[in-house]
Design a protein around this motif. Structure first.
Motif, PDB file in Angstrom:
ATOM      1  N   LEU A   1      32.106  45.054  41.177  1.00 11.16           N
ATOM      2  CA  LEU A   1      32.617  44.347  42.333  1.00 11.16           C
ATOM      3  C   LEU A   1      34.085  44.013  42.125  1.00 11.16           C
ATOM      4  CD1 LEU A   1      29.717  41.798  42.985  1.00 11.16           C
ATOM      5  CD2 LEU A   1      29.900  44.198  43.688  1.00 11.16           C
ATOM      6  N   SER A   2      34.827  44.024  43.217  1.00 15.19           N
ATOM      7  CA  SER A   2      36.237  43.638  43.176  1.00 15.19           C
ATOM      8  C   SER A   2      36.476  42.534  44.194  1.00 15.19           C
ATOM      9  CB  SER A   2      37.139  44.834  43.504  1.00 15.19           C
ATOM     10  OG  SER A   2      36.964  45.876  42.582  1.00 15.19           O
ATOM     11  N   CYS A   3      37.455  41.703  43.913  1.00 18.10           N
ATOM     12  CA  CYS A   3      37.838  40.635  44.825  1.00 18.10           C
ATOM     13  C   CYS A   3      39.355  40.553  44.835  1.00 18.10           C
ATOM     14  CB  CYS A   3      37.238  39.307  44.392  1.00 18.10           C
ATOM     15  SG  CYS A   3      37.807  37.889  45.366  1.00 18.10           S
ATOM     16  N   ALA A   4      39.939  40.925  45.956  1.00 20.04           N
ATOM     17  CA  ALA A   4      41.393  40.904  46.084  1.00 20.04           C
ATOM     18  C   ALA A   4      41.839  39.587  46.692  1.00 20.04           C
ATOM     19  CB  ALA A   4      41.860  42.069  46.946  1.00 20.04           C
TER      20      ALA A   4
ATOM     21  N   ALA B   1      48.376  41.164  37.828  1.00 22.55           N
ATOM     22  CA  ALA B   1      49.397  41.917  38.552  1.00 22.55           C
ATOM     23  C   ALA B   1      48.891  42.364  39.923  1.00 22.55           C
ATOM     24  CB  ALA B   1      49.834  43.131  37.738  1.00 22.55           C
ATOM     25  N   LYS B   2      47.589  42.628  39.993  1.00 25.44           N
ATOM     26  CA  LYS B   2      46.995  43.077  41.253  1.00 25.44           C
ATOM     27  C   LYS B   2      46.327  41.936  42.007  1.00 25.44           C
ATOM     28  CE  LYS B   2      46.085  47.810  39.696  1.00 25.44           C
ATOM     29  NZ  LYS B   2      45.048  48.856  39.505  1.00 25.44           N
ATOM     30  N   ASN B   3      46.355  40.734  41.428  1.00 29.69           N
ATOM     31  CA  ASN B   3      45.683  39.579  42.056  1.00 29.69           C
ATOM     32  C   ASN B   3      44.235  39.909  42.386  1.00 29.69           C
ATOM     33  OD1 ASN B   3      47.910  37.788  42.018  1.00 29.69           O
ATOM     34  ND2 ASN B   3      48.752  38.792  43.827  1.00 29.69           N
ATOM     35  N   THR B   4      43.557  40.522  41.445  1.00 30.27           N
ATOM     36  CA  THR B   4      42.200  40.992  41.677  1.00 30.27           C
ATOM     37  C   THR B   4      41.266  40.529  40.570  1.00 30.27           C
ATOM     38  OG1 THR B   4      43.002  42.946  42.854  1.00 30.27           O
ATOM     39  CG2 THR B   4      40.742  43.018  42.039  1.00 30.27           C
ATOM     40  N   LEU B   5      40.100  40.073  40.983  1.00 31.40           N
ATOM     41  CA  LEU B   5      39.020  39.682  40.091  1.00 31.40           C
ATOM     42  C   LEU B   5      37.951  40.758  40.140  1.00 31.40           C
ATOM     43  CD1 LEU B   5      37.664  37.319  38.383  1.00 31.40           C
ATOM     44  CD2 LEU B   5      36.551  36.684  40.542  1.00 31.40           C
ATOM     45  N   TYR B   6      37.359  41.063  39.004  1.00 29.49           N
ATOM     46  CA  TYR B   6      36.314  42.082  38.938  1.00 29.49           C
ATOM     47  C   TYR B   6      35.033  41.500  38.359  1.00 29.49           C
ATOM     48  CZ  TYR B   6      40.361  45.171  39.333  1.00 29.49           C
ATOM     49  OH  TYR B   6      41.518  45.788  39.744  1.00 29.49           O
ATOM     50  N   LEU B   7      33.933  42.134  38.687  1.00 27.31           N
ATOM     51  CA  LEU B   7      32.668  41.821  38.041  1.00 27.31           C
ATOM     52  C   LEU B   7      31.992  43.142  37.717  1.00 27.31           C
ATOM     53  CD1 LEU B   7      30.756  39.536  37.117  1.00 27.31           C
ATOM     54  CD2 LEU B   7      29.501  39.887  39.267  1.00 27.31           C
TER      55      LEU B   7
END
Length: 126
Positions: free
Chosen positions: A20-23, A75-81
Motif C-alpha cells: 500500500l502507498s499513501c501520498a 522526498a516523495k512524501n509517501t508512506l508505504y505498507l
C-alpha cells in the motif's frame, strides 16, 4: 492541513503480498508521524503501524509484527505498507493517517491523528 491519498489495495491470496502507498500533500512539513489503520465492517478502526516522519521510528500491532513493514520516503512524501504472508483476517479497508505536531509518545490511536485518507480495500482469499 495535510491531504492523503492511498493506493495499492486489491485482492490477494493467503500467503501472498501487497504494498500500500499513501501520498501526502499540503502542509507536509508539519507531519510528525503517519500511520496505517484498518477497519472491518461494523468494527472500529484498529492500529496497524506508525512511523515517525523524521527519524523513521516504527510501532506495529502485535497481529502484524513480522509480516508487515511500514516505511516512508520523505522526498516523495509517501508512506508505504509492505504486507507479506497475508491472512484472510487481514481483509479490511486500510486507512492512512497523519499527525501534525510532535508529542512525547508514538501515536497509535485514531484519536491521535487528524488527517485521514479515503481508504483502500484489501481482500485476502483463503
Amino acid at each position: 492541513q495535510v491531504q492523503l491519498v492511498e493506493s495499492g489495495g486489491g485482492l490477494a491470496q493467503a500467503g501472498g503480498s501487497l504494498r500500500l502507498s499513501c501520498a501526502a500533500s499540503g502542509r507536509t512539513f508539519s507531519i510528525y508521524a503517519m500511520a496505517w489503520f484498518l477497519q472491518k465492517p461494523g468494527k472500529e478502526r484498529e492500529h496497524v503501524a506508525t512511523v515517525t516522519w523524521s527519524l523513521g521510528l516504527a510501532s506495529y500491532a502485535d497481529s502484524v509484527k513480522g509480516r508487515f513493514t511500514a516505511s516512508r520516503d520523505n522526498a516523495k512524501n509517501t508512506l508505504y505498507l509492505q504486507m507479506t504472508d497475508l491472512k484472510p483476517d487481514d481483509s479490511a479497508v486500510y486507512y492512512c493517517a497523519a499527525r501534525s505536531g510532535s508529542i512525547y509518545y508514538l501515536p497509535t490511536t485514531a484519536a491521535d491523528f487528524r488527517s485521514w485518507g479515503q481508504g483502500t480495500q484489501v481482500t485476502v482469499s483463503s
